[in-house]
Enzyme design. Structure first.
Site, short mmCIF file in Angstrom:
data_model
loop_
_atom_site.label_atom_id
_atom_site.label_comp_id
_atom_site.label_asym_id
_atom_site.label_seq_id
_atom_site.Cartn_x
_atom_site.Cartn_y
_atom_site.Cartn_z
N ASN A 27 0.93 -1.31 -0.01
CA ASN A 27 -0.08 0.08 -0.18
C ASN A 27 0.98 1.08 -0.15
OD1 ASN A 27 -1.79 2.00 0.47
ND2 ASN A 27 -2.28 1.47 2.63
N TRP A 28 1.10 2.06 -1.27
CA TRP A 28 2.05 2.88 -1.30
C TRP A 28 1.10 4.24 -0.70
CZ3 TRP A 28 3.85 2.39 -7.08
CH2 TRP A 28 4.72 0.96 -7.19
N LYS A 29 0.05 4.34 -0.41
CA LYS A 29 -0.56 5.31 0.31
C LYS A 29 -0.36 6.90 -0.57
CE LYS A 29 0.23 3.32 4.79
NZ LYS A 29 0.01 3.44 6.34
N HIS B 95 -9.44 0.99 5.07
CA HIS B 95 -8.09 1.20 5.89
C HIS B 95 -8.19 2.07 6.95
CE1 HIS B 95 -4.11 2.35 6.42
NE2 HIS B 95 -3.99 1.30 5.75
N GLU C 229 -6.70 4.60 8.13
CA GLU C 229 -6.60 5.70 7.72
C GLU C 229 -7.89 6.25 7.15
OE1 GLU C 229 -2.90 5.58 5.68
OE2 GLU C 229 -2.04 4.67 7.55
N GLU D 94 -5.07 -5.25 10.73
CA GLU D 94 -4.24 -4.24 11.05
C GLU D 94 -4.49 -3.62 12.02
OE1 GLU D 94 -2.44 -2.85 7.06
OE2 GLU D 94 -4.26 -1.80 7.21
N GLY E 194 2.50 2.01 10.81
CA GLY E 194 3.38 3.19 10.55
C GLY E 194 3.85 3.82 11.75
N SER F 87 3.40 -2.41 10.29
CA SER F 87 4.94 -2.14 10.63
C SER F 87 5.58 -3.57 10.32
CB SER F 87 5.34 -1.79 11.87
OG SER F 87 4.92 -0.64 12.15
N GLY G 58 3.03 -1.23 4.39
CA GLY G 58 3.02 0.19 3.82
C GLY G 58 4.35 0.62 3.63
N GLY G 59 4.89 1.27 4.81
CA GLY G 59 6.47 1.67 4.66
C GLY G 59 7.41 0.82 3.85
C1 PEP Z 1 -0.52 -0.13 6.13
O1 PEP Z 1 -0.74 1.10 5.69
O2 PEP Z 1 -1.59 -0.76 5.95
C2 PEP Z 1 0.32 -0.37 6.98
C3 PEP Z 1 0.25 -1.75 7.36
O3 PEP Z 1 1.27 0.49 7.02
P1 PEP Z 1 2.90 0.15 7.67
O4 PEP Z 1 3.42 -1.23 7.04
O5 PEP Z 1 3.53 1.25 7.19
O6 PEP Z 1 2.67 0.01 9.17
#
Ligand code: PEP
Length: 257
Positions: free
Chosen positions: A9-11, A95, A97, A167, A173, A213, A234-235
């Site tokens: 997920n590049w957000k 999600h 967010e 999640e 994040g 994470s 994500g990251g």
């Molecule tokens: C996400 O955005 O779904 C996520 C899990 O981000 P991260 O891996 O950065 O925690």
């Protein structure tokens, strides 16, 4: 048997040019991956260009959100048939967010899930508790409400075509990851909820990703758990090498099952 699905997920990261480059890097990095379903979710703006890069490869295309209506006066939104037209395979829905900043509810999640399924794409349904909810002993009630809300009115055949992303919000994040045991317990609970709705065979066929994470250092432990079937990343998905560092243990986990 359910698949291991690992989605990046590049957000709201990467310009179009940067997205095309990262997509090409991911395609090259995962060309020998056979067992894991790999997907990348760039911004809406970059989706059409990235679709050209992943076409004919083993990398699937995902969108980060969708609207449930077909068209009309919904400024800023994109419909499911627009996504389908350019070759989107998966759509991330609900999600945290979206839920926290943009008013997503279990009801809107359900509408989006139904629309995406009706057009033959796969929803990735995000659920998870906040730290306050976990500390307040509400983990199970939160997950129950979110799962029942997302799957309301879905048939067993529809349910089989979904992916869940568990999640924990406190892990997204933040660099803090759920332990292997904490994650496994939550995943087993979610699978139990799906079994109550659809029976054991359907519940066993639905991939449940972990998100929060996840990185190369902790991926093997998480992906080695019996009810963890991939990740929403994500990251660590913003660089092809760290994304591959999560996919490779996924491939090993898939081969050992
Ligand atoms: C996400 O955005 O779904 C996520 C899990 O981000 P991260 O891996 O950065 O925690």
């Amino acid at each position: 048997m359910r698949k291991i699905v690992i989605a990046g997920n590049w957000k709201m990261n990467k310009t179009v040019a940067e997205s095309v480059k990262l997509a090409a890097d991911v395609v090259a990095a995962v060309k020998d991956i056979r067992q894991v379903v790999v997907a990348i979710a760039p911004t809406y703006l970059a989706l059409a260009k990235v679709a050209e890069v992943v076409k004919g490869t083993n990398v699937k295309l995902a969108a980060q959100d969708v609207h449930w209506e077909n068209q009309g006066a919904f400024t800023g939104k994109v419909s499911a048939d627009m996504l389908q037209e350019i070759g989107v395979d998966f759509v991330i829905i609900g999600h945290s967010e979206q839920r926290t900043y943009f008013g997503e509810t279990d009801e809107t999640v359900n509408k989006k899930v139904r629309k995406v399924l009706s057009l033959g794409m796969g929803p990735i349904i995000c659920i998870g508790e906040t730290l306050a909810e976990r500390q307040g002993g509400q983990l199970e009630s939160v997950l129950t409400t979110q799962v029942n809300g997302a799957y309301a009115g879905l048939s067993a055949d529809d349910a089989r075509r979904t992916v869940v992303a568990y999640e924990p919000v406190w892990a997204i994040g933040t660099g803090v990851t759920a332990s292997d045991d904490e994650a496994q317990q939550a995943h087993a609970f979610v699978r139990g909820l799906l079994a109550k709705l659809y029976g054991d065979s359907v519940a066993q066929s639905i991939s449940i990703q972990y998100g929060g994470s996840m990185k190369p250092e902790n991926a093997a432990g998480l992906l080695g758990q019996p009810d963890i079937d991939g990740g929403l990343i994500g990251g660590a998905a913003l660089k092809a090498d760290s994304f591959l560092g999560i996919i490779t243990p996924g491939e090993s986990a898939a081969q050992s099952t």
